[in-house]
Structure formats: C-alpha cells, structure tokens
Design an enzyme around this catalytic site. Structure first.
Site, PDB file in Angstrom:
ATOM      1  N   PRO K   9     -28.955   9.936  16.438  1.00 12.68           N
ATOM      2  CA  PRO K   9     -28.922   8.545  15.987  1.00 12.68           C
ATOM      3  C   PRO K   9     -29.152   7.527  17.107  1.00 12.68           C
ATOM      4  CG  PRO K   9     -26.730   9.488  15.991  1.00 12.68           C
ATOM      5  CD  PRO K   9     -27.674  10.623  16.215  1.00 12.68           C
ATOM      6  N   ASN K  10     -29.950   6.505  16.776  1.00 13.53           N
ATOM      7  CA  ASN K  10     -30.202   5.348  17.629  1.00 13.53           C
ATOM      8  C   ASN K  10     -31.086   5.669  18.830  1.00 13.53           C
ATOM      9  OD1 ASN K  10     -28.541   3.346  16.186  1.00 13.53           O
ATOM     10  ND2 ASN K  10     -26.853   4.678  16.778  1.00 13.53           N
ATOM     11  N   ARG K  17     -32.588  -0.591  22.871  1.00 17.21           N
ATOM     12  CA  ARG K  17     -31.149  -0.436  22.678  1.00 17.21           C
ATOM     13  C   ARG K  17     -30.413  -0.492  24.018  1.00 17.21           C
ATOM     14  NH1 ARG K  17     -28.592   5.500  21.818  1.00 17.21           N
ATOM     15  NH2 ARG K  17     -26.418   4.894  21.469  1.00 17.21           N
ATOM     16  N   TYR K  22     -29.247   2.575  28.634  1.00 17.57           N
ATOM     17  CA  TYR K  22     -30.182   3.638  28.258  1.00 17.57           C
ATOM     18  C   TYR K  22     -31.571   3.477  28.876  1.00 17.57           C
ATOM     19  CZ  TYR K  22     -26.607   4.813  24.832  1.00 17.57           C
ATOM     20  OH  TYR K  22     -25.425   5.161  24.235  1.00 17.57           O
ATOM     21  N   ASN K  71     -30.282  16.087  22.090  1.00 20.75           N
ATOM     22  CA  ASN K  71     -29.456  14.916  22.386  1.00 20.75           C
ATOM     23  C   ASN K  71     -28.955  14.398  21.058  1.00 20.75           C
ATOM     24  OD1 ASN K  71     -28.328  12.476  22.924  1.00 20.75           O
ATOM     25  ND2 ASN K  71     -29.888  11.807  24.386  1.00 20.75           N
ATOM     26  N   ALA K  74     -24.355   9.991  19.382  1.00 17.31           N
ATOM     27  CA  ALA K  74     -22.948   9.834  19.020  1.00 17.31           C
ATOM     28  C   ALA K  74     -22.423  11.010  18.210  1.00 17.31           C
ATOM     29  CB  ALA K  74     -22.754   8.538  18.247  1.00 17.31           C
ATOM     30  N   GLU K  95     -27.721  20.820  25.697  1.00 16.34           N
ATOM     31  CA  GLU K  95     -27.282  19.479  25.317  1.00 16.34           C
ATOM     32  C   GLU K  95     -27.637  18.495  26.431  1.00 16.34           C
ATOM     33  OE1 GLU K  95     -23.092  19.197  24.543  1.00 16.34           O
ATOM     34  OE2 GLU K  95     -23.228  17.114  23.878  1.00 16.34           O
ATOM     35  N   HIS K  97     -27.486  14.276  27.592  1.00 23.27           N
ATOM     36  CA  HIS K  97     -27.110  12.881  27.370  1.00 23.27           C
ATOM     37  C   HIS K  97     -27.776  12.016  28.429  1.00 23.27           C
ATOM     38  CE1 HIS K  97     -24.279  13.529  24.144  1.00 23.27           C
ATOM     39  NE2 HIS K  97     -23.860  14.597  24.788  1.00 23.27           N
ATOM     40  N   ARG K 104     -17.983   6.146  30.445  1.00 26.20           N
ATOM     41  CA  ARG K 104     -17.931   5.185  29.342  1.00 26.20           C
ATOM     42  C   ARG K 104     -16.637   5.333  28.545  1.00 26.20           C
ATOM     43  NH1 ARG K 104     -23.462   5.639  26.283  1.00 26.20           N
ATOM     44  NH2 ARG K 104     -22.767   3.652  25.432  1.00 26.20           N
TER      45      ARG K 104
END
Lengths: 139, 139, 139, 139, 139, 139, 139, 139, 139, 139, 139, 139
Positions: K9-10, K17, K22, K71, K74, K95, K97, K104
């Site tokens: 998502p996103n 964004r 990012y 990735n 969220a 995985e 990120h 964060r």
C-alpha cells in the site's frame, strides 16, 4: 578530602560527541577548572568505555575516597554489575548525568544505579559534577 | 536575582513527617539558613497542599523570577497539569526531591515534570534546595 | 473517644448521585443516625471535593482524634499526596468505600491509600462507616 | 439467623503461622469468643486446605445460611473455581482477610472473589470476622 | 437554552501558553466572538486550575444548563473525580480539546472523561467550542 | 469404543448454577440422553470439584479409553497441573466449554489445557459434549 | 435449511499449504463429501483472500441462511471489521479453525470474532466444518 | 468548496446494523439532508468495506477536495496502511465516529489515524458528519 | 537426621510421563537407591496430586524433620497456598525440579515457592534430589 | 576429570561485599577447601569483572574441561553475549548463585543463561559450588 | 532467473508521498534502472493497495519465480494473512523497507513477515530492492 | 574508499559456533574472499568479545573510514553504550546479522543500534557483509 570522578562510555569524546546534547566543552578542560575551583580538596579522575574497568575502579576506590562522582553514561541504564559494585563499597556515590535523561528516549529514563546512590543530579550539563562535589563538601 | 521556592503537598509538616525519610528539620528554619547563605539574592517561598494553587503560583511567577525551585512532592508523580504550567512559563524550573525517590515505591520513580525542567536533584535531603539555587547562580 | 469522618469528591451529593450504585440516602441524614448509635463517642465530619483540602484536614487531625474514617472517593485511585498525608499522621486511618469497587471499572480496583491504612472496608454501602467506627471501638 | 464461617488454606495453624503477620491467637479460641458475642445467632465453622473441599462446602451451604464469611486465604488470589462457587450460591458472601493484603507482596493485592462478594473487610486481624457478622445482622 | 463552558488548568493563560500548540488568541476575546455568534442562547463561563473547583462547578450546574462544554485540560488524563462528577449530573457534557491530543505525548491519548460524555471534539483549536455548542443546538 | 467424560468444579450443580449462562438442564439428565444417542459406545462419567481428583482420574484413564471429553471448568484457566496430566496420557483429550468463554471476563479467555488437546469446542451449551464425542467417532 | 460456509485467506490453497499443519486434502474435494453427508440441507460456499470481500459476503448472507460457518483464517486474529459484520447480521455464526491455534504462535491464540459467534470449534482439521453444521442441525 | 465523505466497513448497512448503537437512519437518506443543508458546497460520497479501496480513494482525492471527512469504521483501530494514505495526501482529513468509541470495547479506544488528522469528532451520531463539514467551512 | 521428600502432581507416574523430558526411571526405584546412598539418615516420602494434601503434609512436617525436599511440580508456578505453608513451617525447604524449567514454556519459568526456600536445584534430573539432601547434610 | 570454575563481577571481593547477603568467607579460602574435598579431580579457577573476558575464557575452555561451574553474577541477568558463548561450547555448564536471587529485587529473578545450562543451583551460599561439582561427578 | 517485486500500500505514489522519508524518485522510473542493471534476469512487478490482492499475487507466484522481493509497506506490521501466504509458497521471499522503520513510530518496529522471510533489508531507500535481487543472484 | 568491518562477541568462533544457525565457514576465510571481490577498496577488520573494546574501535574509526559494517552480535540487543558510540561518529554504520534474528528468541528481535544506523541487513548469512559493502559503494 579526596573525591574520585568516574566517567563511563563515550564521555572521553565529550565536546565532539553530539554537542547539541552534551555541549562543546571537552572534559579535560573542564576538569582543570573544577580542580581550581575546589583547590582545597583532591580530585582524581578515571574514564573507561569498559563496564568491567569501571567495576574494577569502583572496587579499588573503596576506603580511598570520601566520595565518588559517577557518570556511568549508558551503563546506568543497563548495568546491574556496576550497581553491585556501588553496593559493595562504603564511600558514598553521587550519580550525575550531563543531559536531562528524562527528556530523551524512554530507555534512558531509568537507572539501575540510582537506588543505591546518595543522590542523583541530572540535566545541568558539566555543572552537575560541580554540584555533586558540593554535595560531599556540605555533608 | 530572584528565586522562588515552591513546595508541594505535605512539605508544610517537614520535620514531623516520617523523619526517618525526610529528616527532623522543619522547612522554615532551613529557609532562614538558606536566605542567610544566599543573602545577595532574593528568595521567595510558597507552599500548598493544593495542586491548583501550585499551578496558580507557577503561572504568576512567570516573568517575576530568574528561576523556580520546585519540590512538587507526590504531585510530581501524578500531575500533568503542573507539567503544563511548567511548560507555559519562560523561567527555568529545577525539580528537587528530598529523599532518594528511586530507592522507594515504584510509583515514586517517575516524574511527569522532569522532562520539562532544567534539571533534577534527588536524594540530598534539604541540601538539594541549596544545590538548586547554586545551579541558577552558576548558569 | 473522638473519630473524624472525611469524605472526598462527589460524596456531598450522595443520594442524588448514581443512586443505583451509591444508594438513595444523603450523608447528613445518615450522619445523624450514626451519631445517635455512637452517642458515647464524638464524631466530627468533613467533606471536600478538593484533594488539597483533604490533605489539609488529615494533617490537622493529627493528635486530635483516635481515628479517621476516610472515604477518599475517586482520589483513592489517583492520589499519592493523600497517601503521604496518611503516612504523616499518627492516628489510625480506616479506608471505606460505599460501593464494591472490585465489581466496577478496572481503574477503581486499586487504592494508593490501602497499604498505609489500618484496614479497608468495601461494598457495604453506608454501613461501612459504622463498621469502621466499630473497628476503632473494638481495638 | 445462621452464619457459616469458612477458612481456607493455612488458617488451621493460626497462632503458630507467621504470628508477626497473623497474630498469636488460634482460631478455635477466637471462635468461642465470637459465638459468645453473637449468642443469638448460629455460627458454623469449616476449614480446609483443599480448594475443592472449600467449593464443596460453599455449594452445600446454599439455602442453609443467611450468610457466609469467607477467608479463602491464598486461594482468593488464584481460584476462579471458588469464584464460580460464590456466584452459584444465593446467600451473600463477605470476604475477610486478617492481614492488610495491600501492604504485602503484589500477588496478594488482587482477589478473584471480591467482585462477586457483598463486601470485603481487610486488615483488621481477627476482628474482621466480627465486623463481617455485624454486616449480616445490620443488613 | 443555557450552556456552560468550563475550562480546566492552564487554559486561563491561553494565547501566552505554548502558542505553537494552543494558538495566539486569548480565551476571553474568543468568548466574546462566541457569544455574538450564538446570541440567541445564554453562555456562561468558568475556569479554574483546581480539580476540586471544577467538580464543585459541575455539580452546581446540574439542572441549571442544557449542556456543559468541558475542556478539562490535563485533568482529562488523570481525574477520576471529575469523571464521577460528570456521571453524577444529568445534563449532557461534551469534551473538547484544543490541540490534537493523539499527536502528542502518549499520556495525553487517553481521557477518563470521554466514556461518560455525549461526545468528544479534538484538535480543531478554539473552533472546537463552537462545534460543541452546535452539537447541543442541533440535538 | 469407550469415552470418558470428566467435568470439573461447579459442574455438579448445573441447572441450578447461573442458568442464564449455563442453562436449566442438569447434567445427569443430559447424560442419559447422550448415552441413548451413542448407545453403541460406552460412556463413563466423572465429576469433581477437586483439581487433584481430576488429575488422579485423568491418569487412571490412560489406556482405558479411546478419548476423554474434558470440561475442566475454571481450572482450564488456572491449572498447569491438569495440563501436565493431559500431556502424560496417550489417549486424545477434547476440551469443552458450555458457555462462550470469549464473551465473558478476560480471565476466562485463556486455557492452559488447549495447546495439548486434540481440539476445543466452546459455546454450544451441552451440545458441545455431543460434538466432542462425534469428533472421536468420526476420527 | 441453508448453510453458508465462508473461508478466508489462504484456504483456497488447502492441501498445498503447509500440509503438516493443514492436511493434504483440498477443500473442494472435502466440500463434495460434506454435501453428500448433509444431502438434506443446502450448503453454499465462498472463499476470498480479501477482508472486504468477506465482509461483503457476510452482509449479503443476512436473512438468506440459517447459519454461517466461518473460518476467517488469519483475519480472525486481526479484523475488527469482520467482527462488526458478524454483529450486524442476525443469523448465527460458528467460528472454525482447522489447526489447533492454541498450540501455535501467540498471535494466533486470540480471535476478535469469537465473542460474537455462537460457538468456536478448533483443532479438528476439516472435520470441524462438519461439527459446525451439526451444531446448526441439532439446535 | 468540495468535500469528500468516505465511509468504511459496515457503514453501508447503517440503520440496519446494531441500531441501538448506530441509530435507525440509513446513510443515503442522511446524505440527502446533508447536501441540502450545505447546498453551497459540493459533497461527494464513497463507501467500501475494502481497506485497499479506501486507500485508493484517499489517494485519488489528493488535490481534488478541500477536505475529507473519514469514518474508517473498524479500520481506524487496525489500519496503518490507511494512516499512511492520510499522511500522503495534502488535503485535511477529519476523523468521525458515530458512536462514542471510548464507551465501548477497549480495542475501539485507539485510532491509528487520529494523530495525522486535522481533528476528531466522536459520539455525536450522524450529526458528527455535519460538524466535520462545519469545521472545514469555518477554517 | 530426618528428611522428608514431597512430590507434587504427576510425579507419581514418573518414568511413564513424557520420558524425553522427565526420564525413564520411576521414582520408587530411585527412592530405594537414594535411601541406600544415605543409609545414615532417615528419608520419608510423600506424593499427592492434591494441592491441599501437599499443604496438609507440609504443615504436619513442622518440627518432625530437619529438612523438606519439595518438588511441587506444576503447583510451583501457581500455588500461593503452598508458598504460605512453606513460610509457616520452621524447617528449611529445598525446591527441586527434574527438568530445566527455564528451557520450557514461559509459564514454567517462575516459582511462587522459590523466594521462601533455602535454595533451588533445577535441571539435574533425579540427581537433583540427591544434591538437595547433600545440601542439608553439609549445612 | 577437569572442572573450571568461573566467577563474574564483584565475586573477587566476596567476604567484604554485602556479607549479610554473600557471607563472610573469601573465595580463595573456600577454593582451597574445595580442592581438598575434590582432590581426585583438577579444578581451575577464573574471575573477572569484564563481560568480554568471561566470554573469552568460556570459549577457551571448550574441549579443555568436562564441565564449567559458572557464577556470572549480575551478568546472568543482562548478558545475551555470555549466553551465546555457553551455547557455543560443547562442555556442560552449571549455573550457580550464592544468594537466593528469587528473594531479592525483581531484576535478579531472571537469567539469560539458565535455559542453556545443564542445571541451576541457587541460594545455598558457597556450598552451591560444591553441589555443582558433585553434579558433574555423579553424571 | 525470474524475480517478482511486489509493492504494498501507498508505494504506487512513491515520489509524491512524504518524500522527506521515502525520497523523490517514483518507482516506475527506478524499475527501469533496475531492469537495465539486471538485464540478464527477468523482473516482474506488481503493486496493490489491497491486502487480499497481495495474497492472491504471492500465491500465484509459487513455482513461477526464483524469488520474491516484497515491500508490504504498512501491511508488514499488521497482516498475519500475508505472513501465511509467504509460508505457503516455496520460493524465497526477501522483505524490503525503504525507510529505516526502527527510527520511526513504535508500531513500525515489528514485522509479522520477517520470521518467515529469507532475509530483511531495511533503510537503504530504493537501493534496498537492488540489494535484495543481489541476494538471490549470489545465493 | 575505506570500510571497517567490526564483529562483536562470539563471532571469532564462527564456523565452530552453532553451525546450524551461523554456518560452517570461518570469518577469516570469508574475509579473504570479500577482499578479493572488493579489491578496489580497502577493508579493515576488527573483532572483540568486549563491549568496551568495540566502543573504543568505533570511536577511533571516526574520520578514518567511509563506512562501518557492524555485526555487534548479542550486544545489538543489550548495549546502549555502543548505540551512543554510533551516534557519536560521523561515518555511516550498517548493521548486519548473519541469522534471521526475527525467527529466533524474542530477546533477539530488537536492536538498540538499528534506529541510528544507515540500514539493517538481516538473515542472509555471511553474504550480508557483502551486501552491506555494496550499499556503501552504490551510495
């Protein structure tokens, strides 16, 4: 009167290390000022990044000093072994932190050492060492 | 230089209250000694058992003092409202505790106020107030 | 024998306040009954919604009463300052709660005061005050 | 009026067991005094160290007594099964603890039983049983 | 229609207090605007830094107002006693927070009051009071 | 095929015990129906309020039955000792709860036994026992 | 009688997916067996990996079926939205899990759905669906 | 001025869904009223039970609307992905909940979205949407 | 010298019970070896699956033995009542566990009994009993 | 047979360090006794206050000794690195603590090392070392 | 060699964004660079904001690719269903990120997926995808 | 370009240490391969089991290297002092773990260092060091 100041990890690079938090003054320069201010007492100094070396030094200080001013740095939050060393010596220990540890990450808010110290002085920058020595003189 | 000392709940009965923890001296007697020691500065004093009254006094102190020495007593552990008052005033606040709160019940180990204070002095008995005033003078 | 009953916040509107929990009787009427029942002892009464005022009153009671019956209401769950006041006075304190606090919200299940009280009586309605006075008489 | 007193584990050795906490009087002697004081009502007594036996007895008491005075001892902190037995019987149950459980280890601060009892009396020594019986008489 | 606005601790110094969070307008000026906007209803206002005084005022409001707009400030996060006062009065209470409390420290994310209020309005600055009054008018 | 049904504390008073939760039927009547329905298999039954007796019975069942249907009642939430007994026997155990334990108090949401059982059936009332027996027959 | 079976994420690849946990049989083959066994009732089937699609289907089922057999897979542990859908429909829902979720990772031990379901059947492999249908027939 | 109202899971069946909590009015009827009341602004509406579809719609709204009124329903408590979408768009988002989520199950008391929203309006029923639109108009 | 060995639940089936954890030797055979090894002292033995029976036996042992070797099995993790029995007797108690409880499930990592025992011996298999007896002899 | 005894921080000052907890005997004297008692086996000894030095020594011991008796002192509660060293060597390690760590501060109740040791002996004073050596001899 | 990159998502609005977190590059442009760099292998790409769609795609990838670079955005912190899909496919999953999730919010510090992935690469910006592909090539 | 690889405790015995987790290759052999692969850059190597020595080395590296590849081993999970050293130096630090720490014990799931590192690479075996160096080259 003899006082021993013990500094823990990363305090050997004070002045260079995150100066926005710890300030721009290096400890040796400050130590000179301190010794001048308290010229009537004897001040010894020890620094190490090694937990075990700090324990060794605290043990050796027993019976040699009226008081220990201890900034154990990050070890304050993780070292039960230093805590045990403090409990094992008879001279009073005052815990000092340069920064206000309560205004930083949660893992810096607790100290294993504090319950076994005479007192704790936090957040006053290098002046904290001076207040700690005052606390022994005014006892 | 003007300093305001504010004492919170149950500090009006110092000397009578659990003297094995808080000592046998009453605060008024100590205040006289303190004023003598720091005769070159002006020291005002306020005590209340009321959380709201402490907030009122902190607000009124804004712009009137160079510093506030605050022993909020038990309210240090429970009052976000006093915390907000500290954040709302521009003069520095030093938090003082007479006993070593880290050697007592777990609910005394945390302070809502500490992150917003200039520094914290814990466990030195009444001498803590003197060290706090020193911290303003030496700034 | 002199006993002081102290009621905390919202107990001044007993009878009107959530009667399905606290009952329909107002405290003044009940106090009259209580005084009649214990006509051989002196019963004083104080109520305030102010945490600080409760502390003031507990402090003043020291040396004036054989016992304090204290229903601190919601402050039982949040006030370390009242806890300190209880520890500071020499007369015994019995904690009373009208409702069964263990059958209500989780935040009502704990009392800061309880460890420092002589005993705790919970859930018997207004009768709890009578049992508390009995506990002083039968000592 | 018939009242059943039920005592749980280790209350059979009262007087010998940690007397600095539980007192020096044995329960049978106290029971005699209690029966004399409340000569107009019938008081039965049961003690067991077995959780299951306490459940058996509570079940059998249903419909036979106006009230149960229950000191479940350590089972108060661990037994949901006794809690269920209390919920299953129609007569009111008053929970009693001899010592002030809130002034002892954290695991003694909670009771599974309390939410389902009529009331709780804690910290008054053996007098707690007397207050509990009073609570049934004064209902 | 009569509405009572109650403001808790440190809201008397709005405009001076952390304006980057709470804005630069003082509450009295805003109140004048609000009264003009809602000229057809009666708006009363009360502010105190004292938890007990807020409880007193909520109790007195019972039966006098159609609604209470309550910004209890920091007491929202710590006061069960104010929560009990809200439960004790029959008029609806709307909880307002000027800042977005969910974007701040974790201890500001919860409110004891919220479960017992008609609704909660958070993060809209002073406009939140206007929306709260609208909610009573549109009921 | 031989099946053993074991019921734990307070299940001997089913029908009388909180019928709004556990229903109005007593277990013996239900057992008769169950035996009729499963006339081709042998069903034994044991109930005790004693944790130790349940352990004794589970141990003795080893090698005697194809399966155990176990409703340990409240002991499911507190007994590691029964858990150990289940692990010690070779025949499969199915855990049954009459009520939907997930819709009740938080302390009923977990079972020490479940990880070591063949399966768990919860919330179907007495029908749960029937489904459990079905699960052994259909294996 | 009409029953809807709903399977959640990753149950479309049953037989291929971790067969040591979920078994070697694919669901469609099992569904044929199930329909034969319950030839007198109507069984519909739906599977999706999409949380939203499961919610859509549950909503549409309202009033169309006597019961829903729901294996929400991993969404049982994370989806409050499916929980709300269950609460919104009037037909009973039985939660099924193929594996014994209590013998696996801690995050599989809880189900948001369970409190709002008629019952829960866990750990019996595919037989769990059959027991669930039985539970509707035997109602 | 253009406003987008986005409703999350189970809000498509408003009026039918647990009306004792969410009320008896369906959203489309309410939307008509809302559009009439705010006839001078453009109001678009979107509903989905799919978390991903809500994210898609929030992303598309960027730059198209002055504000988004978002009732994410149960996803407010579980969706970090929607939270990220809110952070990714430049128009302000107001979070609305129809029911008072603080008076319901604990898992409804927190919102991942709230810290990144302009404000939160909770507990006012459908009126909450109107107040949210007001908050954009009065900005 | 007289020593009492007490074994708790499921230790009566040692040798048969999960031998990969507890070993293949049964306790009676081991007891014979133990008595031979310590032929100069008297060793009594008691086993029960009943918590209450263990308490009864511990109480009776008071004054009869120099020491108790106690393997309370699973009750070590759940029984405050046995803990109280240990505190009530004057002879020293040594806690023994056959398996290394720290290498197993988290609920086996804690012991209510340990703080009140003379010492704890864990993980040595049946040899732990021998070491425990040695600890009494070497005292 | 060769055994290595390793002592961690503050055990070099045994006899002087908190003798009410750790006893009055120094370790070297005790070691002489121990070597006499076990004259048929070879016992080496190492002590350091340095976590890293303890790791170095454990690594070097691999293949040189039949067993290690390790009292890691405070590092038992904080050192995952020593834990990893234990897992890396093939000879068995027995963990010893002089004091009953379960009767002291909560942070002493857990050991990172314990799950990877052959066994744990706690609370027997210096005798614990002797029992540990016995455990290797009797293997 | 065939590699599938899946973005959650996103990540479709990368570059727009929160670019301070990012970065300013959009993913399609980066994908072209990546394909050029790894021209000897086949790289497929899929993005969706829908949890269910990600699960569908992971399932379809089984047996089609040597590796998946995932990735999940969220959903890494909330989706057990994607975790199950990873466990159900035989090809390795890495995985990735983009941001340093450990620097964060606390809810971004954990990943349900990580335990079942071949490895995790965090905080290197878009370069993380390149390192992930390298990890498959260098296997 | 100069890169420093720092390995923490127990990484000096790689190849011998739990090879099923850490692999069978020793680090010196791997280092040779690595230097060959990256023959155009200078790679220095340091290993210590001493937390303090690691801090010393990190401090000395400041200004001497473009990057540090740090596998702090178990100290990643416990050392705030190393964390502080990382924050004190200006060159970027990449954290590497050989095993997938998220698939192991819970205490290995968190790293004090990670928030202050440029990135984290976990689970790729020794290849992780190569990827880390790549990340500096590709910057």
């Amino acid at each position: 009167m003899k006082i021993l100041i013990i500094n823990g990890p990363n305090l050997n690079i004070l002045g260079k290390r995150q100066p926005e938090i710890y300030g721009y003054q290096d400890f040796n320069g400050f130590l000179e000022q301190l010794k001048k201010r308290f010229s009537h007492i004897e001040i010894d100094y020890y620094q190490s990044n090694h937990e075990g070396a700090l324990i060794d030094r605290i043990q050796q200080a027993d019976g040699q000093y009226e008081g220990i001013v201890l900034n154990a740095g990050a070890y304050a939050h993780t070292s039960i072994a230093i805590t045990d060393a403090i409990q094992a010596v008879s001279c009073g220990v005052v815990e000092v932190h340069i920064s206000n540890i309560y205004a930083r990450e949660a893992f810096r808010h607790t100290s294993y050492l504090a319950p076994y110290c005479k007192g704790v002085i936090t957040g006053f920058g290098l002046m904290g060492y001076q207040l700690a020595i005052d606390s022994f003189i005014n006892e």
